[in-house]
Design a protein around this motif. Structure first.
Motif, PDB file in Angstrom:
ATOM      1  N   LYS A 146       0.827  -1.195   0.000  1.00  0.00           N
ATOM      2  CA  LYS A 146       0.000   0.000   0.000  1.00  0.00           C
ATOM      3  C   LYS A 146       0.869   1.255   0.000  1.00  0.00           C
ATOM      4  N   GLU A 147       0.313   2.334  -0.509  1.00  0.00           N
ATOM      5  CA  GLU A 147       1.014   3.613  -0.488  1.00  0.00           C
ATOM      6  C   GLU A 147       1.249   4.028   0.963  1.00  0.00           C
ATOM      7  N   HIS A 216       5.550   1.203  -2.502  1.00  0.00           N
ATOM      8  CA  HIS A 216       4.505   1.389  -3.515  1.00  0.00           C
ATOM      9  C   HIS A 216       5.104   2.103  -4.720  1.00  0.00           C
TER      10      HIS A 216
END
Length: 317
Positions: A146-147, A216
């Motif tokens: 995930k970012e 990410h």
């Protein structure tokens, strides 16, 4: 048509300046970058030129009774494999092709352990694709992250449960199951094998195995743009010995410890001198691998200031 494929890892030992030729930002001498990703890249033509130059440099240093005959024989081999010089009077295509080198991992300054080898799912997926085309075994899947998070193998990189890179903080991601396999595979493929009399890459292989992290794609793209080595240069007036007016300029370099990968393709030689004198694709790939595998090459500009040193490692084929 190329009949044989392999992949070449290029591990930067020094800063590398593969120049883009024009400035479009505040950097006067930027490096080459891919248009769609913004990642640093090496043009295949530049890699091929570096290989030819390294081949010829070996000949220049040859001495002894048979040195001249060897130089002539190897010079012919260079032309058969890489194509003749435009001034040679011969006209035929080379049997070896290097594709553009793509970014696999970048060294990024870390609060703990000095630096990490950072990559992203996009870079891993592209490396995996090239390795499979080259016939190399790849037994791992590209992870997701995930970012704002980072996948980490070594918890010693964390401070208060967070990973700190440059001025940024990242939470520890959950899906790091494949990361150890990825790190071990890249360490074995990107760097020369350890030998009893050549252990200079052991430290970096072990560090890559434990300090590889995955960001990410969006987070990684920031570092791919802004984590380069930028050096100021001053042009000196030879008459006064002082800086020339307007003589300050900035040169961008890919930092040492960066990892790139490029496709290598081979066909039968095409000299037009009869099939009995041609080398099959298997022989071409074997010869070019013998030439560059585990060897130190000089790529790009600023060679006289120690820039552009990379170690090549050929896999697959």
């Amino acid at each position: 048509m190329f009949q044989k494929q392999a992949a070449v890892f290029l591990y930067a030992v020094s800063p590398v300046h593969m120049g883009a030729g024009q400035a479009i930002d505040v950097i006067d001498n930027p490096i080459q970058r891919e248009r769609h990703t913004g990642h640093p890249c090496f043009a295949g033509s530049g890699i091929k030129g570096a290989v030819r130059h390294s081949f010829e440099a070996l000949l220049t240093g040859s001495t002894g009774e048979h040195a001249e005959a060897m130089r002539q024989d190897v010079s012919k081999t260079i032309d058969r494999l890489l194509g003749p010089e435009s001034s040679s009077g011969e006209l035929h295509a080379g049997a070896v092709s290097f594709g553009d080198a793509q970014l696999v991992a970048l060294p990024i300054r870390s609060l703990k352990e000095g630096y990490v080898y950072a990559t992203c799912p996009q870079a891993l997926a592209r490396a995996q694709r090239l390795l499979k085309v080259a016939g190399a075994a790849v037994n791992w899947e590209v992870p997701t992250v995930k970012e704002g998070e980072a996948l980490v193998i070594n918890d010693g990189l964390l401070s208060d449960g967070k990973l700190h890179l440059e001025a940024f903080e990242y939470a520890k991601g959950d899906d790091a199951r494949q990361l150890s396999d990825i790190a071990a595979d890249l360490a074995s493929k990107a760097l020369p094998d350890s030998k009893p009399d050549a252990k200079e890459y052991d430290f970096f292989r072990e560090k890559l195995e434990k300090d590889l992290i995955v960001l990410h794609d969006t987070d990684f793209s920031y570092f791919a743009k802004h984590a380069m080595l930028v050096e100021p240069h001053v042009r000196i007036n030879p008459e006064t010995g002082t800086a020339s007016d307007g003589g300050l300029f900035y040169t961008e370099n890919l930092p040492p410890e960066s990892i790139m990968i490029a496709p290598l393709m081979a066909s039968q030689t095409r000299t037009g001198k009869g099939k009995d004198q041609e080398i099959p694709a298997e022989g071409v790939l074997s010869q070019i691998k013998t030439l560059i595998d585990t060897k130190l090459l000089q790529i790009g500009g600023d060679a006289t200031t120690g820039r552009g040193l990379v170690v090549a490692n050929v896999v697959g084929g």
